[in-house]
Design a protein around this motif. Structure first.
Motif, mmCIF file in Angstrom:
data_model
loop_
_atom_site.group_PDB
_atom_site.id
_atom_site.type_symbol
_atom_site.label_atom_id
_atom_site.label_comp_id
_atom_site.label_asym_id
_atom_site.label_seq_id
_atom_site.Cartn_x
_atom_site.Cartn_y
_atom_site.Cartn_z
ATOM 1 N N SER A 180 30.504 -6.125 134.778
ATOM 2 C CA SER A 180 29.197 -6.174 135.428
ATOM 3 C C SER A 180 28.667 -7.604 135.507
ATOM 4 O O SER A 180 27.526 -7.876 135.171
ATOM 5 C CB SER A 180 28.214 -5.275 134.674
ATOM 6 N N PHE A 181 29.543 -8.512 135.931
ATOM 7 C CA PHE A 181 29.130 -9.910 136.077
ATOM 8 C C PHE A 181 28.150 -10.070 137.238
ATOM 9 O O PHE A 181 28.214 -9.325 138.215
ATOM 10 C CB PHE A 181 30.340 -10.801 136.386
ATOM 11 N N TRP A 200 33.825 2.746 143.118
ATOM 12 C CA TRP A 200 32.651 2.143 142.473
ATOM 13 C C TRP A 200 32.690 0.628 142.471
ATOM 14 O O TRP A 200 31.666 -0.025 142.570
ATOM 15 C CB TRP A 200 32.464 2.727 141.068
ATOM 16 N N GLN A 201 33.897 0.086 142.366
ATOM 17 C CA GLN A 201 33.985 -1.376 142.422
ATOM 18 C C GLN A 201 33.501 -1.889 143.780
ATOM 19 O O GLN A 201 32.810 -2.896 143.857
ATOM 20 C CB GLN A 201 35.416 -1.835 142.131
ATOM 21 N N LYS A 202 33.873 -1.164 144.820
ATOM 22 C CA LYS A 202 33.405 -1.532 146.167
ATOM 23 C C LYS A 202 31.888 -1.386 146.251
ATOM 24 O O LYS A 202 31.193 -2.233 146.809
ATOM 25 C CB LYS A 202 34.058 -0.634 147.219
ATOM 26 N N TYR A 203 31.404 -0.305 145.698
ATOM 27 C CA TYR A 203 29.966 -0.042 145.741
ATOM 28 C C TYR A 203 29.189 -1.162 145.046
ATOM 29 O O TYR A 203 28.204 -1.669 145.570
ATOM 30 C CB TYR A 203 29.692 1.305 145.071
ATOM 31 N N TRP A 204 29.657 -1.520 143.866
ATOM 32 C CA TRP A 204 28.958 -2.576 143.099
ATOM 33 C C TRP A 204 28.971 -3.891 143.844
ATOM 34 O O TRP A 204 28.011 -4.648 143.847
ATOM 35 C CB TRP A 204 29.611 -2.755 141.717
ATOM 36 N N GLU A 205 30.102 -4.181 144.500
ATOM 37 C CA GLU A 205 30.231 -5.436 145.218
ATOM 38 C C GLU A 205 29.284 -5.442 146.420
ATOM 39 O O GLU A 205 28.552 -6.400 146.651
ATOM 40 C CB GLU A 205 31.676 -5.629 145.666
ATOM 41 N N LYS A 206 29.299 -4.342 147.160
ATOM 42 C CA LYS A 206 28.505 -4.252 148.386
ATOM 43 C C LYS A 206 27.010 -4.318 148.054
ATOM 44 O O LYS A 206 26.237 -4.986 148.731
ATOM 45 C CB LYS A 206 28.837 -2.939 149.098
ATOM 46 N N ASN A 207 26.627 -3.625 147.018
ATOM 47 C CA ASN A 207 25.203 -3.551 146.688
ATOM 48 C C ASN A 207 24.737 -4.643 145.730
ATOM 49 O O ASN A 207 23.581 -4.649 145.328
ATOM 50 C CB ASN A 207 24.881 -2.188 146.091
ATOM 51 N N LYS A 208 25.661 -5.531 145.362
ATOM 52 C CA LYS A 208 25.316 -6.603 144.421
ATOM 53 C C LYS A 208 24.588 -6.023 143.213
ATOM 54 O O LYS A 208 23.563 -6.550 142.750
ATOM 55 C CB LYS A 208 24.457 -7.656 145.111
ATOM 56 N N THR A 209 25.150 -4.940 142.717
ATOM 57 C CA THR A 209 24.478 -4.151 141.701
ATOM 58 C C THR A 209 24.061 -4.952 140.470
ATOM 59 O O THR A 209 22.974 -4.752 139.939
ATOM 60 C CB THR A 209 25.406 -3.004 141.255
ATOM 61 N N PHE A 210 24.919 -5.860 140.039
ATOM 62 C CA PHE A 210 24.651 -6.500 138.753
ATOM 63 C C PHE A 210 24.107 -7.919 138.878
ATOM 64 O O PHE A 210 24.050 -8.653 137.900
ATOM 65 C CB PHE A 210 25.904 -6.448 137.881
ATOM 66 N N GLU A 211 23.718 -8.278 140.079
ATOM 67 C CA GLU A 211 23.072 -9.579 140.220
ATOM 68 C C GLU A 211 21.661 -9.497 139.642
ATOM 69 O O GLU A 211 20.973 -8.491 139.797
ATOM 70 C CB GLU A 211 22.997 -9.972 141.698
ATOM 71 N N VAL A 212 21.266 -10.568 138.994
ATOM 72 C CA VAL A 212 19.915 -10.611 138.443
ATOM 73 C C VAL A 212 18.929 -10.590 139.609
ATOM 74 O O VAL A 212 19.051 -11.369 140.551
ATOM 75 C CB VAL A 212 19.718 -11.885 137.602
ATOM 76 N N LYS A 213 17.965 -9.663 139.560
ATOM 77 C CA LYS A 213 17.031 -9.530 140.688
ATOM 78 C C LYS A 213 15.855 -10.501 140.545
ATOM 79 O O LYS A 213 15.286 -10.955 141.511
ATOM 80 C CB LYS A 213 16.484 -8.104 140.763
#
Length: 901
Positions: A123-124, A16-29
């Motif tokens: 989730s920075f 999941w850490q990889k997933y979040w990094e790859k998808n920029k999950t927690f960046e403000v859209k």
RNA sequence: GCUCGGGUGGCGGAAUUGGUAUACGCACAACACUUAAAAUGUUGCGCCGCAAGGCAUGCGGGUUCGAGCCCCGCCCCGAGCACCA
């Protein structure tokens, strides 16, 4: 059903850490999405050093991460940024030791911090990292300094400063703890040096007033108030009689005869003007500017000796001998403007040169003055009478000092007044004679802003002889970069290593083009951290430090309090009655300057320095119109320290340091995060106990294994769109209220009720930072589920949702496993349904004379008469009644029946 | 000395703010599973008592049908400030 895989945190956490990094999950859209529901969560960015994260960091970081994650699920547009405070002594010292450039060291250290932070699953918004020693960042730190300079709030001053002989650095008063350097503990000395100062005292009132408009935890507010130290009083003028022989008024008691324009006057600040009639002598600080003029030739030697002695003492020595009030007579006398009596002028080091006017009038109603008078046989006079006659007897005989307020005596026309009344009457009386004026005094002193070190922001000013002063660099020339030097050591002369860089130092004056010299001092560590929260709003802007639009959005005034209670219970007629979205709009229009970071959590150790400095910077930037809010932070909370397993502060030398990397390796990130929350009350210090980590890991194993009890097919839940979650009062949330119950199988009503009570408790506890009880509630829920034969897909998913802010990896994994296509991190937070939370049967306790004697299981809707009758009919109660009639029967709804005999 | 916190089992700590004190977790014990151990599960676990019951939230008083919580007087621990006129 196929065999369940074992819970393997290593595998799923990395996934999941990889997933979040790859998808920029927690960046403000979107920086401007639905402003009525934005949330800016802030933690103090880490101070970079070679040792990396210690176990103390994750406590606040995890706490805000839990809150940020929950708010995201509630539909907030969340900004949770991270950065690095990278100027400062640890890096400089390491550079000195290794001879390597600090720029290089910083990059390595940041990489290490970053790796650790990522392994904690925070989730920075990683696109907004700031680094205070990056020229792109400190360009704007320098720019802000120039604004201070241009507005006359930065000035150079030669003055005694606190000097740390070990770090070879000048320190602000705030950085001196008990007379020692805050960083290394070496006793500080006084040195005279030209220093850049920031005029924070000009903001003393604003900094104090601002505290009324923000939501800080009490200790933080109180500490700031004490530090600013406002006191109301008066400055009184004492005319000096240079030579007794020349003074015709000697011995006379006629205050009207005092000349108005005598040129030698000692001014004294007092908050106790009511004691003026008891003033029998004056005491001035050894550093007082009038010492030389006041000292008579006969006393010269003794006075000089005393002053030399005190100058040699460190601050600790001066305050250590608390009770002994040493002093020396100057030989001069001054006149008491109230009584006309002549008062000997003394010098004593208990009077502080930096506070008030550096002089006091001494009397029988102050412990220190009293002690000094007794020691040197200086006459005393009593003018305040206590109410207690016994005390008065002793006070009159001068056996005891009475420092409190009372009734005036021996004070001419003011006799009989209370202290408070007297102050109000005496002040105008003296004012009229030109001998006093009202004065508000502060403990706060201006901020020493220059450091004689290499590793800090260069001060963007040059000194030009021709222009006769300090000239600011044009803003277009910023950043003024730190040049590369060969040696990083500070020098014993107190000069920065930059001063040896003649190429860099010698420059041309931006105003006249003639030769000029650069300032070689750098800024203190606090500079970059005083405004980083602003940069997060717009970190890549190279035109301005942050755009006003973005600042307005993120720092905006919208109050989306987790506890809307405050607004709804307010007596304010404006908000009473209607609480809809228009309230926020009204506020933003009428209340300009309101707002700030929504929630800022940090350590208690920063409540004075960092918090005060950054409030000062923000208030200044507001005044010059470049930020939208008066205060930087709406809400401030603080975490307690994590102590070593031995209950002591963690330190290398004690060998009780816990490394988060090892704990994660052994138990997994989710277990580590949960333990951090579970270990104890967030605001209190707690001992580390690895056994506790074992407990939460067991809990996660149980949550994992609970999936075997889920028998019904997944209710394919559609993730609500962002817009749907924003309108949180929805009817559309698939998990809200009764709609979810369709999916239930055999489970008991009891479990449904518990489920909803858990939703309620976890939601409220997260907002109240009661993470320990929130997790306990989740454990209770899972324990109940363990008892069930089967649980529904719906129930299990609610558990996972509630768990996800604490243990995001396992939650996301299970969420995916149960066939949900959407990210749980953005799925709707479960809705509490008060109806479903109700239990059908309740337990009523029956007390007889206050003691519990029986418990009754009754339907929840039972009437008062019925329950009372049932209670009295109970066998156990009958036994205690012994046939007597009860005097009184009290019923507390849903709780108990109390029978009084 | 002053200002904030806090004192509850063997331990970390709960207690909807005046209503079943000791939730949850750790440790411990017994049992089940196992050739065995670990892991896991079940049960027990404030103190005294066979029981009925009594006693327990730092100490001493008070208010109340009822106090860990409110009031008065002390003791101890932690944090901050400290000769601030």
């Amino acid at each position: 059903m196929q065999r369940m895989q074992k819970y393997d945190p290593k595998k799923i956490e990395k996934k999941w850490q990889k997933y979040w990094e790859k998808n920029k999950t927690f960046e403000v859209k979107d920086d401007f999405a639905h402003p009525e529901k934005k949330f800016y969560a802030l933690i103090e960015f880490p101070f970079i050093s070679g040792v990396g994260l210690h176990v103390g960091h994750p406590r606040p970081f995890t706490a805000m991460d839990v809150i940020a994650r929950k708010r995201r699920m509630e539909g907030y547009n969340v900004l949770y940024p991270i950065g690095y405070d990278s100027f400062g002594l640890p890096t400089e010292n390491f550079a000195i030791k290794t001879g390597r450039p600090p720029q290089e060291i910083v990059l390595e250290n940041i990489a290490n911090f970053k790796r650790q932070l990522k392994s904690l699953g925070y989730s920075f918004d990683w696109s907004r990292e700031v680094d205070t020693s990056d020229p792109k960042y400190y360009k704007w730190t320098q720019w802000i300094f120039l604004q201070f300079f241009k507005h006359g709030l930065a000035y150079k001053k030669n003055q005694p400063i606190n000097w740390c002989p070990k770090d070879k650095i000048g320190l602000a008063n705030e950085e001196v703890v008990n007379g020692c350097c805050e960083r290394c503990g070496t006793p500080t000395e006084k040195r005279n040096k030209d220093q850049w100062m920031l005029a924070i005292t000009k903001y003393a009132d604003k900094l104090l007033d601002g505290l009324k408009t923000v939501d800080y935890i009490t200790p933080a507010r109180v500490q700031q108030e004490n530090w600013i130290g406002r006191s109301e009083g008066a400055v009184v003028r004492f005319t000096v009689i240079l030579s007794e022989a020349k003074d015709p008024r000697h011995g006379k008691r006629d205050s009207s005869a005092i000349p108005q324009n005598d040129n030698l006057v000692v001014e004294v600040f007092t908050t106790r003007l009511d004691t003026i009639f008891s003033g029998t002598f004056l005491v001035i600080a050894p550093e007082h500017p009038l010492v030389k003029q006041l000292t008579t030739p006969e006393q010269k030697k003794t006075v000089e000796k005393y002053i030399q002695e005190t100058a040699q003492k460190t601050d600790i020595e001066r305050t250590a001998e608390e009770k002994d009030k040493s002093g020396v007579f100057t030989g001069s006398f001054a006149l008491n403007p109230a009584t006309g009596d002549k008062m000997p002028v003394w010098i004593a080091d208990f009077v502080l040169a930096q506070y008030g006017t550096g002089a006091v009038f001494a009397d029988a109603h102050d412990e220190r003055d009293f002690a000094m008078a007794k020691k040197y046989n200086i006459p005393l006079r009593v003018s305040i009478r206590p109410t207690d006659d016994e005390v008065w007897q002793r006070v009159q005989k001068l056996e005891e000092c009475f420092p409190n307020e009372g009734t005036l005596v021996n004070s001419d026309q003011f006799d009989g007044l209370t202290s408070a009344e007297a102050r109000e009457k005496i002040l105008p009386w003296l004012e009229q004679k030109g001998m006093a004026r009202r004065k508000i005094n502060f403990k706060l002193r201006d901020w020493v802003f220059s450091r004689q070190h290499y590793w800090g922001e260069p001060i963007p000013l040059v000194y030009c002889k021709k222009c006769a002063g300090w000239i600011p660099l044009p803003e277009s020339e910023l950043p003024l970069k730190l040049p590369e030097v060969k040696k990083y050591e500070p020098t014993d002369t107190g000069e920065s290593p930059l001063s040896a860089m003649t190429d860099w130092v010698n420059t041309t004056c931006p105003r006249c083009g003639g030769p000029a010299k650069r300032e070689t001092d750098t800024m203190p560590n606090w500079a970059g951290s005083s405004w980083y929260f602003l940069r997060y709003c717009d970190p890549d802007n190279d035109k301005e430090f942050a755009s006003m639009e973005k600042l307005k959005y993120w720092m905006g005034p919208v109050i989306q309090s987790a506890a809307p209670v405050i607004l709804s219970e307010a007596k304010d007629p404006l908000t009473l009655g209607e609480r809809d979205s228009s309230v926020a709009t009204t506020l933003s229009q009428n209340d300009s300057g309101r707002g700030g970071v929504d929630w800022y959590n940090g350590g208690m150790e920063h409540t004075v320095l960092h918090l005060l400095y950054s409030r000062f910077w923000n208030q200044f930037l507001y005044d010059i119109g470049v930020v939208p809010t008066r205060e930087p932070y709406k809400k401030r909370t603080s975490h307690g320290m994590i102590l070593g397993p031995d209950g002591e502060k963690m330190s290398k030398s004690r060998g009780n340091v816990i490394n988060p990397d090892e704990m994660i390796e052994q138990f997994g990130t989710d277990a580590f995060r949960m333990y951090i929350g579970f270990m104890g009350p967030f605001d209190q210090a707690v001992k580390w106990d690895t056994n506790g980590l074992v407990g939460v890991r067991r809990f996660l194993d149980r949550v994992w294994s609970l999936q075997e009890k889920v028998t019904d097919s997944p209710t394919s839940l559609r993730a609500p769109l962002l817009e749907e979650r924003v309108q949180s009062t929805d009817t559309n949330n698939p998990l809200s209220s009764r709609r979810g119950t369709e999916g239930e199988v055999s489970s008991s009503v009891h479990l449904t009720s518990l489920l909803h009570r858990t939703i309620h408790k976890v939601s409220a506890d997260i907002e109240g930072m009661r993470f320990n009880t929130a997790i306990a509630a989740l454990m209770e829920l899972s324990n109940e589920m363990m008892k069930e034969e089967k649980i529904s897909n719906f129930q299990y998913q609610v558990l996972i949702q509630l768990l996800s802010p604490f243990a995001p990896h396992i939650a996301e994994e299970l969420w995916e496993k149960f066939g949900n296509g959407e990210m749980l991190a953005f799925f709707a937070w479960p809705k509490f349904d008060a109806e479903l939370a109700k239990e059908s049967a309740i337990t009523i306790v029956v007390q007889v004379n206050g003691k519990v004697r029986d418990q009754l299981e009754v339907p929840a809707e039972i009437s008062e008469e019925d329950i009372k009758a049932q209670a009295l009919a109970s066998e156990k109660v009958q036994k205690w009644l012994e046939g007597k009639e009860p005097k009184k029967v009290i019923y507390v709804k849903g709780k108990l029946v109390s029978v009084v005999i």
